[in-house]
Scaffold this motif. Structure first.
Motif, short mmCIF file in Angstrom:
data_model
loop_
_atom_site.label_atom_id
_atom_site.label_comp_id
_atom_site.label_asym_id
_atom_site.label_seq_id
_atom_site.Cartn_x
_atom_site.Cartn_y
_atom_site.Cartn_z
N ASP A 48 -41.12 -10.53 -6.69
CA ASP A 48 -40.93 -9.75 -5.47
C ASP A 48 -40.15 -10.60 -4.47
OD1 ASP A 48 -41.04 -8.09 -3.28
OD2 ASP A 48 -43.12 -8.60 -2.79
N ALA A 49 -38.88 -10.28 -4.31
CA ALA A 49 -38.03 -10.99 -3.34
C ALA A 49 -37.76 -10.14 -2.11
CB ALA A 49 -36.71 -11.38 -4.00
N THR A 50 -38.53 -9.07 -1.94
CA THR A 50 -38.28 -8.13 -0.84
C THR A 50 -38.95 -8.60 0.46
OG1 THR A 50 -40.26 -6.77 -1.26
CG2 THR A 50 -38.25 -6.23 -2.50
N ASN A 51 -38.45 -8.07 1.55
CA ASN A 51 -39.05 -8.29 2.86
C ASN A 51 -39.10 -6.95 3.60
OD1 ASN A 51 -39.54 -11.13 3.01
ND2 ASN A 51 -37.35 -11.48 3.27
N PRO A 52 -40.22 -6.64 4.24
CA PRO A 52 -40.24 -5.44 5.08
C PRO A 52 -39.39 -5.64 6.32
CG PRO A 52 -42.25 -6.69 5.38
CD PRO A 52 -41.48 -7.38 4.28
N ASP A 53 -38.87 -4.55 6.88
CA ASP A 53 -38.16 -4.69 8.15
C ASP A 53 -39.18 -4.91 9.26
OD1 ASP A 53 -39.20 -2.13 8.84
OD2 ASP A 53 -37.48 -1.17 7.88
N ILE A 54 -38.69 -5.31 10.42
CA ILE A 54 -39.59 -5.71 11.50
C ILE A 54 -40.50 -4.56 11.96
CG2 ILE A 54 -39.69 -6.51 13.90
CD1 ILE A 54 -37.31 -8.32 13.25
N ARG B 123 -51.66 -5.65 8.63
CA ARG B 123 -52.68 -6.51 9.23
C ARG B 123 -53.75 -6.86 8.20
NH1 ARG B 123 -52.98 -2.48 14.19
NH2 ARG B 123 -50.96 -2.94 15.16
N GLU B 124 -53.96 -5.98 7.24
CA GLU B 124 -55.00 -6.19 6.23
C GLU B 124 -54.43 -6.76 4.93
OE1 GLU B 124 -57.01 -2.51 5.67
OE2 GLU B 124 -57.60 -2.34 7.78
N ARG B 125 -53.20 -6.42 4.61
CA ARG B 125 -52.57 -6.88 3.37
C ARG B 125 -51.15 -7.35 3.66
NH1 ARG B 125 -52.49 -1.74 -0.16
NH2 ARG B 125 -52.10 -0.83 1.90
N ASN B 126 -50.70 -8.37 2.95
CA ASN B 126 -49.31 -8.76 3.14
C ASN B 126 -48.41 -7.89 2.27
OD1 ASN B 126 -48.92 -10.09 0.50
ND2 ASN B 126 -50.31 -11.67 1.31
N SER B 127 -47.11 -8.04 2.45
CA SER B 127 -46.17 -7.12 1.81
C SER B 127 -46.24 -7.18 0.29
CB SER B 127 -44.73 -7.41 2.29
OG SER B 127 -44.32 -8.70 1.91
N SER B 128 -46.43 -8.36 -0.28
CA SER B 128 -46.47 -8.45 -1.74
C SER B 128 -47.74 -7.85 -2.32
CB SER B 128 -46.32 -9.90 -2.19
OG SER B 128 -44.98 -10.31 -2.05
N GLU B 129 -48.82 -7.87 -1.57
CA GLU B 129 -50.02 -7.18 -2.04
C GLU B 129 -49.77 -5.67 -2.09
OE1 GLU B 129 -53.89 -9.63 -0.78
OE2 GLU B 129 -52.58 -9.19 0.92
N ILE B 130 -48.96 -5.18 -1.17
CA ILE B 130 -48.59 -3.75 -1.18
C ILE B 130 -47.65 -3.48 -2.36
CG2 ILE B 130 -47.33 -1.96 0.08
CD1 ILE B 130 -48.43 -3.26 2.67
N SER C 89 -45.74 -17.61 -4.86
CA SER C 89 -47.18 -17.38 -4.90
C SER C 89 -47.47 -16.20 -5.83
CB SER C 89 -47.74 -17.10 -3.50
OG SER C 89 -47.13 -15.94 -2.94
N GLY C 90 -48.70 -16.11 -6.29
CA GLY C 90 -49.07 -15.02 -7.18
C GLY C 90 -50.49 -15.19 -7.69
N ASP C 91 -51.00 -14.16 -8.33
CA ASP C 91 -52.38 -14.15 -8.80
C ASP C 91 -52.51 -14.37 -10.30
OD1 ASP C 91 -53.11 -13.62 -6.19
OD2 ASP C 91 -53.25 -11.45 -6.47
N ARG D 72 -52.50 -18.08 -4.30
CA ARG D 72 -52.63 -16.65 -4.53
C ARG D 72 -51.81 -15.85 -3.52
NH1 ARG D 72 -56.49 -15.17 -7.99
NH2 ARG D 72 -56.61 -13.10 -7.06
N LEU D 73 -51.55 -14.59 -3.85
CA LEU D 73 -50.78 -13.72 -2.95
C LEU D 73 -51.44 -13.59 -1.59
CD1 LEU D 73 -49.56 -10.70 -5.12
CD2 LEU D 73 -48.17 -12.55 -4.16
N SER D 74 -52.75 -13.48 -1.58
CA SER D 74 -53.46 -13.28 -0.32
C SER D 74 -53.31 -14.47 0.62
CB SER D 74 -54.94 -13.00 -0.58
OG SER D 74 -55.53 -14.10 -1.27
N GLU D 75 -53.01 -15.64 0.07
CA GLU D 75 -52.87 -16.85 0.88
C GLU D 75 -51.38 -17.22 1.03
OE1 GLU D 75 -54.97 -19.16 -1.86
OE2 GLU D 75 -56.96 -18.44 -1.25
#
Length: 218
Positions: A103-109, A118-125, A163-165, A189-192
């Motif tokens: 996953d090399a993507t980034n969400p826009d601002i 706030r609960e999950r980062n973009s890669s967890e999504i 990072s990854g799980d 891990r992704l969460s960290e």
């Protein structure tokens, strides 16, 4: 079945071929790195293979213009499409079947400010969009042009955070990063680690480091 029009000159290693979904500045930079390191780069975009024939010819015999579905059949697949186009791009891939997805993507601002982030980062999504894949977050913290620039230190390697799980997937991608002439740093891990890589607020976003240590994964 995976597209097999050309063969890498590498030994039978797990990163001899790579599929790339999205061939804008980042996807094309990764394709150039891969071909330069003797890997086969199977490149794709939403407009179809005909729009990438010229780019593939420019890179040479190790670059292949393909459909998204064909690129996604490689054992390692890079997601390098704009965040808003991810769901549509991934609709063409019915089953990831344990393949490694970078996953090399980034969400826009504006998207990154939504409550979900706030609960999950973009890669967890993203990991939920590629169910069945082994996801590794990498190549998202630096501008694409930097990936292609030689490091300032003559014997140095530009640092790529990942990072990854999945331990196996991270080991493979760490070896691939080293093969590309870069220095991989495993953030856990992704969460960290994914939170540190998260655009735009992650502590590692834009951090351009050069490793002068021997080629290895940290």
């Amino acid at each position: 079945m995976p597209l097999r029009p050309v063969q890498s000159s590498l030994a039978d290693v797990e990163y001899a071929r790579i599929g790339i979904i999205g061939c804008g500045p980042l996807g094309s930079a990764i394709a150039r790195l891969a071909v330069g390191a003797g890997m086969v780069a199977v490149v794709s975009n939403k407009r179809g293979r005909s729009t990438l024939q010229g780019f593939a010819r420019e890179l040479g015999d190790l670059a292949v213009a393909a459909s998204v579905t064909e690129a996604a059949q490689e054992e390692i697949v890079v997601l390098a499409v704009p965040w808003s186009q991810l769901p549509a791009a991934l609709l063409e891939v019915p089953d990831w079947d344990g393949r490694i997805v970078i996953d090399a993507t980034n969400p826009d601002i504006p998207t990154a400010a939504l409550p979900d982030f706030r609960e999950r980062n973009s890669s967890e999504i993203v990991s939920r969009l590629v169910a069945g894949a082994q996801l590794v977050k990498a190549f998202n913290t630096l501008p694409p042009q930097l990936l292609l620039m030689p490091p300032e230190a003559p014997t140095g390697r530009r640092v790529i955070f990942f990072s990854g799980d999945h331990a196996r997937a991270k080991a493979v991608i760490g070896r691939m990063i080293a093969h590309l002439g870069l220095a991989g740093i495993d953030l856990g891990r992704l969460s960290e680690g994914g939170r540190l890589q998260q655009f735009p607020s992650g502590a590692l976003v834009g951090l351009n480091l050069i490793s002068i240590a021997p080629s290895t994964v940290f």
